[in-house]
Design an enzyme around this catalytic site. Sequence first.
Site, PDB file in Angstrom:
ATOM      1  N   LYS A 105     -39.403 -82.067  76.667  1.00 49.95           N
ATOM      2  CA  LYS A 105     -39.876 -83.428  76.930  1.00 49.95           C
ATOM      3  C   LYS A 105     -40.069 -83.689  78.426  1.00 49.95           C
ATOM      4  O   LYS A 105     -40.890 -84.522  78.804  1.00 49.95           O
ATOM      5  CB  LYS A 105     -38.897 -84.446  76.332  1.00 49.95           C
TER       6      LYS A 105
ATOM      7  N   SER B 260     -38.895 -88.338  76.246  1.00 53.28           N
ATOM      8  CA  SER B 260     -37.642 -88.786  75.643  1.00 53.28           C
ATOM      9  C   SER B 260     -36.557 -88.944  76.700  1.00 53.28           C
ATOM     10  O   SER B 260     -36.546 -88.226  77.709  1.00 53.28           O
ATOM     11  CB  SER B 260     -37.169 -87.780  74.595  1.00 53.28           C
TER      12      SER B 260
ATOM     13  N   TYR C  28     -34.922 -79.570  73.401  1.00 53.25           N
ATOM     14  CA  TYR C  28     -35.750 -80.762  73.247  1.00 53.25           C
ATOM     15  C   TYR C  28     -35.924 -81.489  74.584  1.00 53.25           C
ATOM     16  O   TYR C  28     -37.035 -81.868  74.973  1.00 53.25           O
ATOM     17  CB  TYR C  28     -35.088 -81.673  72.218  1.00 53.25           C
TER      18      TYR C  28
END
Length: 304
Positions: free
Chosen positions: A169, A152, A165
């Site tokens: 990632k 991401s 997150y």
Amino acid sequence: MTIRFDDRVAVVTGAGAGLGRCHALLLASLGAKVVVNDTGGAVDGRGNAKSVADSVVEEIRAAGGAAVANYDSVAEPDSAAAIVQTAIDTWGRIDVLVNNAGMLRDKSFPKMTLEDYTDIVDVHFLGSMYTVRAAWPHMKERGYGRIVMTTSVAGTNGNFGQTNYGAAKMAVLGLMNCLAIEGRKNGILCNAISPGALTRMTEGLIPEDIGRHHHPELVSPAVAWLCSEKCEETATVIQASAGGYSRLQYFQTAGVQFDPRETVTVDDFDQAFARINDLSTATPSLLGELGNAGERLKALGLIA
């Protein structure tokens, strides 16, 4: 030559909605037999509903394709292994693994709990590792495999409220790079997709005027290509959003090479920093632990 997946078996995690659903539908339409994995949980990962995966399986079968549902979580070693085992039990093989399963626990860094971190890491990073770990021996035995990770821009570029997150990632890319080196000799290629799409996970995160162009099905052609026999790339990251596709690559400047037999001071570094930081000299960084170091030492005549 038209890209097809006849006689290939694919596992797509998090395939009950959004990006994963689009990946599964496209692979199935091109002839792949697909394990549609989804726990049916909410965006934050809580809860479950078998109907989510079942509906995608029904959609594939209605179109004449072959699919089976799996409801296990990627976040535990045994349940992740059960996802892959579904492919083995049903069709006797696994050729393609798309690690797409995900969830969000967005909060600013001071407000984020340890559980918010560990749960995200368990799904995005460890979940990717667990499924690969289960699939690897089967792919190695056949001398063929295509693995696609999902990274991401929250990791590669950063984003407010997504330290958990984004970190997970980026860890996925470290996993990809090492697997790419280990897998190539066995015909196993490992790449990554960095998608941009308007789904229930990104609702409210993408501005409306931009989001209306971010159809998740526009990401899937890149994923399918990375899953195909036509793909000979490994450790490659493709960014895909709103019908636009590009390769994301780390670059390294030419920098400065001091003689490693001599002392280097902080002042030496300070005086050289402008050249070290000169992006006009940047070239793609090389896969492997040494990176571009070998080339610099060869230029000094210190190694052959």
